[in-house]
Enzyme design. Sequence first.
Site, PDB file in Angstrom:
ATOM      1  N   PRO A   1       0.832  -1.208   0.000  1.00  0.00           N
ATOM      2  CA  PRO A   1       0.000   0.000   0.000  1.00  0.00           C
ATOM      3  C   PRO A   1       0.866   1.257   0.000  1.00  0.00           C
ATOM      4  O   PRO A   1       1.900   1.302   0.667  1.00  0.00           O
ATOM      5  CB  PRO A   1      -0.819  -0.124   1.294  1.00  0.00           C
ATOM      6  CG  PRO A   1      -0.176  -1.188   2.103  1.00  0.00           C
ATOM      7  CD  PRO A   1       0.711  -2.000   1.229  1.00  0.00           C
TER       8      PRO A   1
ATOM      9  N   GLU B   1       2.362  -0.600   9.449  1.00  0.00           N
ATOM     10  CA  GLU B   1       3.328  -0.226   8.405  1.00  0.00           C
ATOM     11  C   GLU B   1       3.202  -1.041   7.117  1.00  0.00           C
ATOM     12  O   GLU B   1       4.205  -1.503   6.566  1.00  0.00           O
ATOM     13  CB  GLU B   1       4.758  -0.294   8.977  1.00  0.00           C
ATOM     14  CG  GLU B   1       4.949   0.662  10.161  1.00  0.00           C
ATOM     15  CD  GLU B   1       6.382   0.729  10.684  1.00  0.00           C
ATOM     16  OE1 GLU B   1       7.076  -0.297  10.647  1.00  0.00           O
ATOM     17  OE2 GLU B   1       6.810   1.809  11.124  1.00  0.00           O
TER      18      GLU B   1
ATOM     19  N   ARG C   1      17.107  19.857   3.620  1.00  0.00           N
ATOM     20  CA  ARG C   1      17.901  18.632   3.501  1.00  0.00           C
ATOM     21  C   ARG C   1      18.314  18.363   2.042  1.00  0.00           C
ATOM     22  O   ARG C   1      19.477  18.089   1.741  1.00  0.00           O
ATOM     23  CB  ARG C   1      17.111  17.436   4.057  1.00  0.00           C
ATOM     24  CG  ARG C   1      17.952  16.199   4.316  1.00  0.00           C
ATOM     25  CD  ARG C   1      17.920  15.179   3.192  1.00  0.00           C
ATOM     26  NE  ARG C   1      16.602  14.807   2.759  1.00  0.00           N
ATOM     27  CZ  ARG C   1      15.900  13.801   3.247  1.00  0.00           C
ATOM     28  NH1 ARG C   1      16.404  13.080   4.217  1.00  0.00           N
ATOM     29  NH2 ARG C   1      14.712  13.515   2.757  1.00  0.00           N
TER      30      ARG C   1
ATOM     31  N   GLU D   1       1.164  18.246   4.819  1.00  0.00           N
ATOM     32  CA  GLU D   1       0.916  18.658   3.439  1.00  0.00           C
ATOM     33  C   GLU D   1       0.814  17.471   2.493  1.00  0.00           C
ATOM     34  O   GLU D   1       0.138  17.546   1.471  1.00  0.00           O
ATOM     35  CB  GLU D   1       2.062  19.552   2.944  1.00  0.00           C
ATOM     36  CG  GLU D   1       2.181  20.873   3.662  1.00  0.00           C
ATOM     37  CD  GLU D   1       3.486  21.551   3.265  1.00  0.00           C
ATOM     38  OE1 GLU D   1       3.448  22.516   2.488  1.00  0.00           O
ATOM     39  OE2 GLU D   1       4.556  21.093   3.726  1.00  0.00           O
TER      40      GLU D   1
ATOM     41  N   ASP E   1       4.127  17.023  10.946  1.00  0.00           N
ATOM     42  CA  ASP E   1       4.898  17.969  10.136  1.00  0.00           C
ATOM     43  C   ASP E   1       4.754  17.667   8.640  1.00  0.00           C
ATOM     44  O   ASP E   1       4.969  18.536   7.806  1.00  0.00           O
ATOM     45  CB  ASP E   1       6.382  17.920  10.531  1.00  0.00           C
ATOM     46  CG  ASP E   1       6.621  18.539  11.910  1.00  0.00           C
ATOM     47  OD1 ASP E   1       5.641  19.023  12.521  1.00  0.00           O
ATOM     48  OD2 ASP E   1       7.767  18.521  12.379  1.00  0.00           O
ATOM     49  N   SER E   2       4.378  16.440   8.335  1.00  0.00           N
ATOM     50  CA  SER E   2       4.215  16.028   6.932  1.00  0.00           C
ATOM     51  C   SER E   2       2.797  16.268   6.423  1.00  0.00           C
ATOM     52  O   SER E   2       2.436  15.752   5.363  1.00  0.00           O
ATOM     53  CB  SER E   2       4.517  14.536   6.817  1.00  0.00           C
ATOM     54  OG  SER E   2       3.565  13.807   7.590  1.00  0.00           O
TER      55      SER E   2
ATOM     56  N   GLY F   1      -2.404  -5.293   5.439  1.00  0.00           N
ATOM     57  CA  GLY F   1      -3.502  -5.116   4.500  1.00  0.00           C
ATOM     58  C   GLY F   1      -3.544  -3.681   4.013  1.00  0.00           C
ATOM     59  O   GLY F   1      -2.643  -2.882   4.304  1.00  0.00           O
TER      60      GLY F   1
ATOM     61  N   TYR G   1      13.000  15.723  19.091  1.00  0.00           N
ATOM     62  CA  TYR G   1      13.185  15.605  17.648  1.00  0.00           C
ATOM     63  C   TYR G   1      14.547  16.192  17.294  1.00  0.00           C
ATOM     64  O   TYR G   1      14.825  17.345  17.615  1.00  0.00           O
ATOM     65  CB  TYR G   1      12.063  16.399  16.973  1.00  0.00           C
ATOM     66  CG  TYR G   1      11.847  16.090  15.522  1.00  0.00           C
ATOM     67  CD1 TYR G   1      10.788  15.270  15.127  1.00  0.00           C
ATOM     68  CD2 TYR G   1      12.657  16.625  14.544  1.00  0.00           C
ATOM     69  CE1 TYR G   1      10.568  14.988  13.784  1.00  0.00           C
ATOM     70  CE2 TYR G   1      12.451  16.339  13.205  1.00  0.00           C
ATOM     71  CZ  TYR G   1      11.393  15.524  12.827  1.00  0.00           C
ATOM     72  OH  TYR G   1      11.166  15.243  11.507  1.00  0.00           O
TER      73      TYR G   1
END
Lengths: 604, 604
Positions: free
Chosen positions: A163, A297, A443, A235, A232-233, A301, A506
């Site tokens: 997936p 993860e 990065r 978007e 934070d991701s 399925g 973090y």
Amino acid sequence: MDGHRFTPPHQPLATDEAESLDGWGFRDSAFEVLPNGNVMLTGDRYELSGVELPYLLPWVRKVMEIELPVADTHPSHYPSSIPEPRRNLPFLHEIGRLLPEDGVTEDPMVRLRHGHGHTLEEMYAIRHGRLERVPDLVVYPSTEEQVTAIVEAAARHDVCLVPYGGGTNVTDALRCPVDEERSIVSVDLSRLDRILWIDPVNLMACIQAGAVGRRLQAELARHGFTLGHEPDSVEFSTLGGWIATHASGMKKNRYGNIEDLVLDVHVITASGPLSRPHVAPRESAGLDPRRWLFGSEGTLGIITHAVVKIFPLPEIQKYDSVLFPSFEDGVGFLYDLTREGQPPASVRLVDNLQFQLGQTLKPTSRGAKALMSKTQKFFVTKVKGFDPDRMVACTLLYEGRRDEVETEAATVARLAKRHKGMMAGAENGRRGYQLTFGIAYIRDFVMKYWILGESFETSVPWSEAIALSENVKQRVHRECAARGLPGKPFVTCRVTQVYQTGVCIYFYFGFCHKGVADPAALYAELEHASRDEILKSGGSISHHHGVGKIRQRFLPRVFSKTALSWAAEFKRAVDPDNLFGISNQAMRLESDRIASATGGPRDD
Amino acid sequence: MDGHRFTPPHQPLATDEAESLDGWGFRDSAFEVLPNGNVMLTGDRYELSGVELPYLLPWVRKVMEIELPVADTHPSHYPSSIPEPRRNLPFLHEIGRLLPEDGVTEDPMVRLRHGHGHTLEEMYAIRHGRLERVPDLVVYPSTEEQVTAIVEAAARHDVCLVPYGGGTNVTDALRCPVDEERSIVSVDLSRLDRILWIDPVNLMACIQAGAVGRRLQAELARHGFTLGHEPDSVEFSTLGGWIATHASGMKKNRYGNIEDLVLDVHVITASGPLSRPHVAPRESAGLDPRRWLFGSEGTLGIITHAVVKIFPLPEIQKYDSVLFPSFEDGVGFLYDLTREGQPPASVRLVDNLQFQLGQTLKPTSRGAKALMSKTQKFFVTKVKGFDPDRMVACTLLYEGRRDEVETEAATVARLAKRHKGMMAGAENGRRGYQLTFGIAYIRDFVMKYWILGESFETSVPWSEAIALSENVKQRVHRECAARGLPGKPFVTCRVTQVYQTGVCIYFYFGFCHKGVADPAALYAELEHASRDEILKSGGSISHHHGVGKIRQRFLPRVFSKTALSWAAEFKRAVDPDNLFGISNQAMRLESDRIASATGGPRDD
């Protein structure tokens, strides 16, 4: 019974939202060095976009003690050579009847993109090396029936399914097992992105798993609601990905983490649909397999939709910020905040280096603005006596009713004073949060200049938080020094979540690899040394990124043998043919793989 | 790292704390009819204790339309005939070396007690019928090493193990499978009841699974802390039982449900210890088998200890109450409370019948007290115009800092007014909560007088709450009428938990079985009819009682076949010899049992 539910109209994706294939984020946004040596983020999506940043490169040179000549770039070879697809003709034939023509592709660039997330190693590999194995086919179901048919066809024809949501993981979770001999088919869920219904009375919504965070936010807001989940991701990541990763959002103090938000989850598994006819507020329903999807993860399925809590948009949204003389003062403030008050929706504390980074991401100061900035700086350092090389910043975001926000803000002001804090205003707070989205592009930018950077995170009890952050920084410095790397590494951390029992810390770290023979391998060593130090210091394997493959070797240090064998036996029992064979958490059919995951080089 | 942890001194159990063997609660507490016809709770543990209650029996007669002559009792035959133990001599021999003499018993009364919880059917069976199968041996480990040794010995000698906590379940969870041919050994955890450590800095405590709620409360309070978990059974139930049952406490608005409180759990399983070296605030650690223990109901292993969150004792604890003209008004108030404010630690809404019951549990009113009571009544019914046969009561318990409590109380007052509520004072609120513990003894009392009573609960979205409560009441009335039962059944409900998405509704029901041939079977029919109605009305299989055996037949209505097979396959994988063979949730090795759980009579 469902009379109050309504289905909002679907908003098609705007045409200008194309994402990069070889880097983080939107295609139109990337840091560049201008002819005058200043740095600028292209496009106009972010506050940083189009703003000349004169201080960034000089500061990096100073902190990392490297020369960083902008003419000396490490040219990207993206797309690196892409393996030929391993076709399963009977499956292809069946899929050809199931999906429309634009729902199936063998395009190499698309296959490559579906074979990685955003770990440094992966991004380095697609630019400078090679991914040995990527999906052989990418399919785009647009209905849940198509997902079921795909899973059934895959089982019949011995195909391995993966997936795919937003592709933003930082755990090698999408990296294909090199020794997978079956045809690997990536099931891209981007066309399953609808809000199926909103229930404004019971504050629930049923949303398809491929819905991307930013669009979900916008669509729910149009009807007066929010999911409140903002990793934070946000978007680019998807609802299904958040569940599979066991994600955390920056506003969890008010809205909860993903496990607090999801009431039901619908999954197409190797043995049929995991589903329920009703959804209830909270249950004691015995063993509840739905909850096993958190942190799965991709191994169990395909999550197709979920019922989640929603919240009315807050009456007030307000930013704020506080400066503290030291990281220790800031942590003390956060600790008291969890003890004596209700922390605001979000509260973050950046260390001194990250505070400095924030300062370098400011444009050239001119006129009144420059004046104020200098006055501020004078006041902070001269009048208040804050050391510029020790001071830190805390940013806060309040959401809620006016009275709640006022109460929370009053507590913040009181406790900030106790810990020698200096209120630094809403604008600095707002800017701090906005920077997160811009910094994500750095990065890929510095990679051009021989710098490899990455982030990683952990959770840790309060009493170990400061020691852990120091230990990790020192370890990275020691490891880099022992290898004779040029200059100094860049290591910085922030506290991004607070709990009564501890915090999430973090880290960002980066190092210059000019002259290093195998920088990707070196990076892996440093990454693993950092995690080793985290575990030694009482931290967890991950607060919200997950395990994937990048951390699977550490599982035996955080779970007993029995716990690991339970997970492996469970996987074997419910997916005996390993249909969902992406092999995260060392979950293969051979449970002896778990033993082999304890040492040696990364075993994927 | 653990320097701030300390181990509190262990407080031995007081000698006057003996529990009943044939009924709920403490041995010294039971309702009795006095020579003058008034009712009294014996002993002096509760506010109700020793108080003459003149109104209770007349009110029951009126509501149930039965004569209820106190001379006509249904004599208890407790202890009913107890099956002979099925001995496993090699196991007995080994256990004899493992445990001291007082750690092993075949005493029939003890074995009987360990073979049931507190469902009506079970209590009826031990008084008037027979349990066909009870544990053959009861063992009392006092160390975790002994638990491990017991589990290992059981595996070697093919013995079936059943963990035993407080024995308070109301799901037939401890009822032994009649067809179990192995020797059944109950592992009583009452000697594993220590607080292993308290960490006052990170607000955690490590507590053994056999610790009983009331003692845990007292011990933590001695050090200034609370766990905040208070199910109605808190006097007798245990930490391990709460986890295995997926329990909920009445103060969950402030402290959370059990899944929010438990950070780590240590379990001795058939394949070894499920454990971790560290505990962290929140993690994304992949598949996390620890979380699978919630709702496992004794089928996966023996929970020996858990790390839980603790909280400083609240600055303020304050009761309050509000009267509303109708149940609908009260529900409207609760709904707004979850929308516009932070609900207090606990909030409950009793329907009119339960409000009346509360009034009948008052002593003879004399003097000033009687006057006030009459004045109050006059004001409520005449001045405010509340209908005594429709009005309901909401009780509230605030806990927290003074400012929090004040804010919450102001919101309550504002919203109560909006919904025609009348503030009814702290004393009525306090009394409402105290009554819960006394009322628990009524079921065993009325059983003497041919009345069978029981409680059951569900969770349901807000929009269905009122309809569900009405549907269930009407269904019970219809079912009783159709069977020609004497008089009318007693059915009442209260809302005991509120969520943003819905509520928990808790029902009591009772009926007179004078002249009925097989009352236990009849009760089972009514209980199942009620649950059928709950599911039809959009409610869940259970909010916090769990599934056990009493509701296992309904599992196929709330989970897809795949979900049930996952649970069964998982059980088969991690406990292939069914060592923990108590068989709740139809979890046996034959997964076709799941199909058979869909219909027919109770299949245990």
